[in-house]
Motif scaffolding. Sequence first.
Motif, short mmCIF file in Angstrom:
data_model
loop_
_atom_site.label_atom_id
_atom_site.label_comp_id
_atom_site.label_asym_id
_atom_site.label_seq_id
_atom_site.Cartn_x
_atom_site.Cartn_y
_atom_site.Cartn_z
N GLN A 154 46.16 28.06 8.14
CA GLN A 154 46.99 26.89 8.41
C GLN A 154 46.30 25.61 7.94
OE1 GLN A 154 48.02 26.20 12.49
NE2 GLN A 154 49.29 24.42 12.03
N VAL A 155 44.97 25.54 8.17
CA VAL A 155 44.22 24.36 7.74
C VAL A 155 44.34 24.18 6.23
CG1 VAL A 155 41.93 23.30 7.60
CG2 VAL A 155 42.60 24.54 9.66
N TYR A 156 44.16 25.28 5.49
CA TYR A 156 44.25 25.21 4.03
C TYR A 156 45.66 24.84 3.59
CZ TYR A 156 39.59 27.13 3.41
OH TYR A 156 38.23 27.32 3.41
N ALA A 157 46.67 25.38 4.27
CA ALA A 157 48.05 25.05 3.92
C ALA A 157 48.32 23.57 4.13
CB ALA A 157 49.02 25.89 4.76
N ASN A 158 47.76 23.01 5.21
CA ASN A 158 47.96 21.59 5.52
C ASN A 158 47.29 20.67 4.51
OD1 ASN A 158 49.41 22.33 7.74
ND2 ASN A 158 47.75 22.02 9.21
N THR A 159 46.28 21.20 3.79
CA THR A 159 45.60 20.37 2.79
C THR A 159 46.34 20.37 1.46
OG1 THR A 159 44.22 22.19 1.99
CG2 THR A 159 43.36 20.88 3.83
N VAL A 472 32.92 22.71 6.37
CA VAL A 472 33.72 22.29 5.23
C VAL A 472 35.20 22.60 5.44
CG1 VAL A 472 34.11 22.69 2.75
CG2 VAL A 472 31.81 22.47 3.62
N ILE A 473 35.50 23.38 6.46
CA ILE A 473 36.86 23.84 6.67
C ILE A 473 37.84 22.68 6.77
CG2 ILE A 473 36.87 23.93 9.19
CD1 ILE A 473 38.26 26.62 6.93
N ALA A 474 37.39 21.57 7.35
CA ALA A 474 38.27 20.42 7.50
C ALA A 474 38.44 19.66 6.18
CB ALA A 474 37.72 19.48 8.57
N HIS A 475 37.68 20.04 5.18
CA HIS A 475 37.75 19.38 3.88
C HIS A 475 37.94 20.46 2.80
CE1 HIS A 475 36.16 15.71 5.77
NE2 HIS A 475 35.35 16.52 6.41
N ALA A 476 38.97 21.29 3.01
CA ALA A 476 39.11 22.48 2.18
C ALA A 476 39.17 22.17 0.69
CB ALA A 476 40.38 23.24 2.59
N GLU A 477 39.90 21.11 0.34
CA GLU A 477 40.04 20.79 -1.07
C GLU A 477 39.06 19.70 -1.50
OE1 GLU A 477 42.21 22.12 -3.69
OE2 GLU A 477 41.80 23.62 -2.18
N ARG A 478 38.29 19.18 -0.57
CA ARG A 478 37.32 18.14 -0.92
C ARG A 478 36.06 18.79 -1.45
NH1 ARG A 478 35.02 13.22 -0.18
NH2 ARG A 478 32.90 13.18 0.62
N GLN A 479 35.58 18.29 -2.57
CA GLN A 479 34.34 18.80 -3.15
C GLN A 479 33.18 18.07 -2.49
OE1 GLN A 479 35.62 17.44 -6.79
NE2 GLN A 479 37.15 19.02 -7.05
N SER A 480 32.47 18.76 -1.61
CA SER A 480 31.44 18.08 -0.82
C SER A 480 30.07 18.73 -0.92
CB SER A 480 31.86 18.06 0.66
OG SER A 480 32.07 19.38 1.12
N LEU A 481 29.92 19.74 -1.79
CA LEU A 481 28.65 20.43 -1.90
C LEU A 481 28.00 20.16 -3.26
CD1 LEU A 481 29.45 23.95 -0.39
CD2 LEU A 481 28.72 21.88 0.78
N VAL A 482 26.67 20.11 -3.23
CA VAL A 482 25.89 19.97 -4.45
C VAL A 482 24.92 21.15 -4.52
CG1 VAL A 482 24.24 18.56 -5.73
CG2 VAL A 482 26.04 17.45 -4.39
#
Length: 573
Positions: A154-159, A472-482
């Motif tokens: 559901q979290v991913y769908a909401n993003t 990261v689950i709350a930022h599913a489509e956000r690129q936040s890792l290096v």
Amino acid sequence: MSDYDIGKAFEEIENELIDSMMRNFSRHRVEEEKEGYNWTQWQAEQLKALEEYRKTNAQKFGKQFKSINSKVEEMIHTARADGNAEQEVKILEAIKNGFTPHMPTGASTGEFFKVNNCKLNALVKSTTDDLKRAETAVLRMSNDKYRKAIFNAQVYANTGAGTYEKAVDMACKDMLNAGLNCVEYKNGARHTLSDYADMAIKTANKRAYLRGEGEERAKYGLSLVVVNSRQGGCPDCAKYIGKVFIDDVYSNGKKSDGDYPLLSTAIAEGLFHPRCKDSTSTHYPELDDLSGPLSDDELAELDRQRGLEVQQQHAEKQAERFDRRAKYSLDEDNKKFAKARADEWHDRADKLAEKVKNAEDISPKAVAKSQKAVIMKSEGVLDLEQAKKRDHKIYITDTAINKVDLVKPKDFSAAQASFMKKKHKELLSVAKSQNNSNEVLFIENLDFNNEVRILGDEFVVSPGKNPFAVSVIAHAERQSLVYLHNHPSTNTFSVGDIDTFICERAVKTMSVVTNQGEVYILNKLDNYNFNDTKKILTEIYKSYPDGDIDDKDFVKKFLKRCHEGGIEYAKSK
């Protein structure tokens, strides 16, 4: 049932657990309403299915595990008997050739066989107990993965993930990538039950076989052994090849048996490690003409062979990873993409397997003479041109660490570029402490200011499961890792690096710092488009009509075109 059959049986169980989970996701899809999916109702249905899934698996696989475990004891005792029988044949042949045995007598000999039985029973118990713990862990992990996927979908769908199928695939991506990797080793590496069982049973069988050989030697008063020379194997144990030891572990040897080191010392230092390819044979001083330890050229050839084997194993793991995604993903586009990648990795694994076979068929000494070792470690002076040609490891020097320069992609601030430079220097320092050549990976989480450090080996380092999956689950489509890692050679990114960078959508930036201090960076810009990048990759793959992909050429083509998909490639001067 052989150790291969047991590993295969566990693999089939793992696949069935994943298959059952994905079938439930597909079957329990709710009707679409005007405002979208009724996720609350869907989650309730899935939680009911999860409870049934848990009960069914515990009953069904509990019986299968019990059946498999019952075979383990039989297998270990058979390995011991094989060691007994085969060693007896060899000893009788030596007697025929002139060896005179001195049969031991006395209470100490009887005590040895009694202790040996106890040690074998302990080996059986230890192996079966470890397998039982791993079996429990795989069932718990499958339940946990199912539960997390129910809420994460559901979290991913909401993003804005798109369709229901895409949302479920994203929620299950980590599981499909890594499998049910429920076993964690001391070094932090995670493995599936089937992989662990394969290692554990092969190791137990080898030890049982060595114990059987040792018992037969002890009957004839023999305790001297020589580590066999072979055309393959691990360079870690190559220093023992051709050396004679007193077998005080399996053959009741004593220090007084000769002027030789104890086998227990070599084992404590790493000989006969899990999946070790080395073995010993009985040494007869009056009959044997020892070839002596391996030369530097032969050691270099073993090192080369090991590199091929590691590359082959990596390709096989990647093929398995994409096979799972192709088989169990719900979205058809995801299936097609994964299938294409799986086919490529299978082709690569097959080619590497052929190279490994050819390398093992050739005498190490003959090959080594024609391919002389080119790395010259002397006060940090290296033959770099030759190293580049052979992709050979380069030892890290303080000069290389100090050489690391600042690289600033377009959307990097000065502070970010400075931070990356600092981390690259730290990374090389850590790699220098790890055998002075192993790969190391730093994963930085920009959203939460977290860091994970993962140690690899001389040829590969794998992030495995995303260590920040929960945060990261709350930022599913956000690129936040290096991702920052080193290459012991002078090469830029590998095909595997590019694959990880594209497939792991949470990764914004990936860098390579070579052991010589050069820096290469890939960075997803604001106009980054996954589909455009996938199209570029597909076109490059098609440029190899015979399927024989040249890794270096592939990487060169991608780096030249990556800007078309919104990716910047930057490097140090």
